[in-house]
Enzyme design. Structure first.
Site, PDB file in Angstrom:
ATOM      1  N   HIS A  45      -5.772  -3.969   1.895  1.00 42.35           N
ATOM      2  CA  HIS A  45      -7.198  -4.276   1.770  1.00 42.35           C
ATOM      3  C   HIS A  45      -7.896  -3.105   1.085  1.00 42.35           C
ATOM      4  CE1 HIS A  45      -7.023  -1.686   5.278  1.00 42.35           C
ATOM      5  NE2 HIS A  45      -8.272  -1.359   4.982  1.00 42.35           N
ATOM      6  N   HIS A 127     -10.309   1.858  -3.246  1.00 41.40           N
ATOM      7  CA  HIS A 127      -8.858   1.993  -3.346  1.00 41.40           C
ATOM      8  C   HIS A 127      -8.173   1.132  -2.288  1.00 41.40           C
ATOM      9  CE1 HIS A 127      -9.711   4.711  -0.025  1.00 41.40           C
ATOM     10  NE2 HIS A 127      -8.442   4.558   0.326  1.00 41.40           N
TER      11      HIS A 127
END
Length: 177
Positions: A45, A127
């Site tokens: 995620h 990220h």
């Protein structure tokens, strides 16, 4: 004797589809081999805002804030692999963070201050953590872009077990098309 209120470890996140998560896992496995511990595909995620230990009252406040978000859907291109030596983490990220993503994080941070949340002082860096405990230096590099349509954001619960961590999506909010 008063017991402290029960808490849940929560965060807001982007949750890419299964195909994107599987492609990211393959990139990590191909590049790292046995040099680190790859994050399980189902846990991949992009964190938007980490709330940490959250009471039911704080969770309700955070959900009310999310209800007011006026974000727009966007495309995210994950195309850069990098390494942070301090936590020994390899990540996958966009070369440039899309403006709608920056605005989404800003809206969440701003609204969550009413819930007692203190936004991080450092700038947001989109990220996806691919691996932890990576041994040795890992040079940054470009990869074939993974095109990730972003149409929702999610409230996620982190649950620790002896065998690792499981992330449970609790709720989602659509972004305007």
């Amino acid at each position: 004797m008063n017991r402290p209120p029960e808490t849940q470890r929560l965060f807001f996140a982007l949750w890419p589809g299964a195909e994107i998560r599987e492609q990211a896992t393959q990139i990590a496995q191909r590049m790292l081999g046995k040099r680190g511990k790859c994050v399980r595909s189902e846990n991949l995620h992009l964190t938007l805002v980490f709330l940490g230990s959250t009471t039911e009252q704080q969770r309700a406040c955070a959900e009310a804030v999310a209800d007011t978000i006026e974000g727009t859907a966007f495309a995210l291109r994950l195309e850069q692999i990098g390494y942070w030596s301090r936590p020994r983490v390899v990540w996958l990220a966009p070369r440039e963070t899309p403006q709608p993503l920056i605005e989404l994080v800003q809206q969440l941070n701003q609204g969550l201050t009413a819930c007692g949340y203190q936004p991080e002082a450092r700038p947001y860096r989109a990220h996806m953590t691919l691996a932890r405990k990576v041994a040795g230096y890992f040079p940054a590099r470009e990869v074939a872009p993974l095109a990730c349509p972003v149409e929702h954001f999610y409230l996620v619960r982190s649950v620790s077990y002896p065998g690792g961590v499981e992330y449970q999506v609790l709720r989602s909010w659509p972004l305007a098309q």
